[in-house]
Write a protein that holds these residues in place. Structure first.
Motif, PDB file in Angstrom:
ATOM      1  N   UNK A 260       0.825  -1.207   0.000  1.00 41.61           N
ATOM      2  CA  UNK A 260       0.000   0.000   0.000  1.00 41.61           C
ATOM      3  C   UNK A 260       0.860   1.257   0.000  1.00 41.61           C
ATOM      4  N   UNK A 261       2.054   1.195   0.587  1.00 42.76           N
ATOM      5  CA  UNK A 261       2.956   2.334   0.601  1.00 42.76           C
ATOM      6  C   UNK A 261       3.422   2.676  -0.818  1.00 42.76           C
ATOM      7  N   UNK A 262       3.608   1.664  -1.660  1.00 42.36           N
ATOM      8  CA  UNK A 262       4.009   1.881  -3.043  1.00 42.36           C
ATOM      9  C   UNK A 262       2.932   2.681  -3.771  1.00 42.36           C
TER      10      UNK A 262
ATOM     11  N   UNK B  77       0.729   7.641  -6.237  1.00 44.55           N
ATOM     12  CA  UNK B  77      -0.329   8.646  -6.318  1.00 44.55           C
ATOM     13  C   UNK B  77       0.204  10.035  -6.010  1.00 44.55           C
ATOM     14  N   UNK B  78       1.115  10.131  -5.054  1.00 41.04           N
ATOM     15  CA  UNK B  78       1.688  11.423  -4.697  1.00 41.04           C
ATOM     16  C   UNK B  78       2.478  11.999  -5.873  1.00 41.04           C
ATOM     17  N   UNK B  79       3.242  11.167  -6.558  1.00 43.19           N
ATOM     18  CA  UNK B  79       4.003  11.638  -7.721  1.00 43.19           C
ATOM     19  C   UNK B  79       3.062  12.094  -8.828  1.00 43.19           C
TER      20      UNK B  79
END
Length: 70
Positions: free
Chosen positions: A4-6, A11-13
């Motif tokens: 989930x961290x990936x 999404x942030x990028x």
């Protein structure tokens, strides 16, 4: 779960992509002009034809991301 961290980082990028794109407007324009010039008269864009312009755009994006960390 580490997976989930990936997704969160991805999404942030993507969320910040317009900001990076704005910082690389000149490189994006040069690349776009190369692609447009290559594909006039319905010609097919050949692999690596605009490689130099794409590399400059890619480098600009990478540098923009480094200068503006989360």
């Amino acid at each position: 779960m580490s997976g989930s961290n990936v997704w969160h980082r991805s999404r942030e990028k993507l969320r910040r992509f317009p900001e990076f794109f704005a910082q690389c407007a000149e490189e994006a324009a040069v690349y776009g002009k190369c692609v447009a010039a290559t594909t006039t008269n319905k010609q097919e864009l050949k692999k690596d034809h605009c490689a130099k312009e794409f590399a400059a755009l890619k480098t600009c994006f990478a540098n923009a991301a480094k200068k503006n960390p989360k």
